[in-house]
Scaffold this motif. Structure first.
Motif, short mmCIF file in Angstrom:
data_model
loop_
_atom_site.label_atom_id
_atom_site.label_comp_id
_atom_site.label_asym_id
_atom_site.label_seq_id
_atom_site.Cartn_x
_atom_site.Cartn_y
_atom_site.Cartn_z
N ALA A 60 42.66 47.79 36.75
CA ALA A 60 41.84 48.29 35.65
C ALA A 60 42.07 47.48 34.38
O ALA A 60 41.71 47.91 33.30
CB ALA A 60 42.12 49.77 35.40
N GLU A 61 42.68 46.30 34.52
CA GLU A 61 42.94 45.42 33.39
C GLU A 61 42.23 44.08 33.62
O GLU A 61 42.15 43.60 34.74
CB GLU A 61 44.44 45.20 33.22
N PHE A 62 41.75 43.50 32.54
CA PHE A 62 40.90 42.31 32.67
C PHE A 62 41.63 41.11 33.25
O PHE A 62 41.17 40.49 34.23
CB PHE A 62 40.31 41.94 31.30
N LEU A 65 42.63 41.18 36.93
CA LEU A 65 41.42 41.05 37.72
C LEU A 65 40.88 39.62 37.69
O LEU A 65 40.45 39.08 38.71
CB LEU A 65 40.35 42.01 37.19
N GLN A 124 33.39 43.85 37.23
CA GLN A 124 34.13 44.83 38.02
C GLN A 124 34.64 45.96 37.14
O GLN A 124 34.58 47.14 37.52
CB GLN A 124 35.30 44.18 38.75
N LEU A 125 35.13 45.62 35.96
CA LEU A 125 35.61 46.68 35.05
C LEU A 125 34.45 47.57 34.63
O LEU A 125 34.61 48.80 34.53
CB LEU A 125 36.27 46.05 33.83
#
Length: 262
Positions: A60-62, A65, A124-125
């Motif tokens: 859940a972190e850029f 990812l 994706q986020l």
């Protein structure tokens, strides 16, 4: 010495690909996922967790990812560059190409896909916090998966796909029309080819959201197809059949019985 340099560059190129696949496999095992990217145990609990409850989860972190997507780009897209690099080598003598230019093509091409990786991480986020996918990038609704399959399948028949695939399928023609020498020239040509490749293959990256972005089986099959698409001998005959297959797949998924609100 020229043969040694050529061998070293090719070994480094394939070594990068193998390293990317190895790192993805290790990451998948560490997350408790199987070959299809499906969770078990702790990973299952993570999958069901509302991402808004724990903003520190790596998926859940850029930047975590983005790093994962960068590895995926190396693993999936660098193999598709082999025919292009062979085409460059065929022109090296007659068009004054160099090994520095060869390396520049690789760097330019991969650089464009690294930028695409940043965009995919952001997407994706957005999908995650919009409730369209779960923490592992698996679609939360079969209708979202159907829409992805249908969109990518239909894209295979568009003029945009035809143009982008035409460049990727015949890189020698692109080189002849945009030839530049040296590393800077290779970087420029590689960037151009990378842009067309993104336009050609974006759909297969997006399909990761249908079945999970850590689905190694999907990644392998998608890589194989994209390599086949770029082979001079058969690339032009596999594009539309894949479009039909994806549209058929959308119909099959749409016909699945509803199990739990999907």
């Amino acid at each position: 010495m020229p043969h040694l340099l050529r061998s070293t560059l090719w070994l480094g190129f394939f070594g990068l690909i193998l390293a990317a696949w190895w790192m993805l496999a290790v990451a998948s095992l560490d997350m408790g996922l199987d070959l299809l990217g499906r969770p078990g145990g702790i990973a299952e609990a993570m999958r069901r967790m509302d991402p808004r409850m724990d903003m520190q989860m790596p998926m859940a972190e850029f930047w975590p990812l983005a790093s994962m997507w960068a590895l995926m780009m190396a693993a999936m897209m660098l193999p598709t560059l082999v025919p292009t690099l062979r085409a460059y080598e065929d022109l090296m003598v007659s068009a004054n190409g160099t090994r520095a230019g060869w390396a520049g093509v690789v760097a330019g091409y991969f650089g464009v896909w690294l930028v695409a990786a940043l965009g995919l991480a952001g997407l994706q986020l957005a999908l995650l916090f919009g409730g369209m996918i779960d923490m592992l990038g698996i679609a939360t609704s079969r209708w979202f998966a159907v829409a992805l399959l249908l969109a990518v399948g239909l894209f295979q028949f568009t003029r945009a796909k035809e143009v982008c695939h035409g460049v990727c399928h015949a890189p020698a023609m692109y080189f002849l029309g945009h030839w530049r020498t040296g590393f800077a020239g290779g970087l420029r040509m590689g960037s151009g080819l990378g842009g067309f490749c993104v336009g050609c293959c974006w759909g297969f990256m997006a399909l990761g959201f249908a079945g999970g972005v850590m689905n190694l089986a999907w990644m392998g099959l998608a890589t194989l197809f994209m390599v086949l698409e770029k082979l001079p001998q058969i690339g032009h005959v596999v594009t539309r059949p894949m479009g039909f297959a994806l549209i058929l797949g959308a119909g099959v998924v749409a016909g699945w019985p509803i199990i739990s609100g999907g």
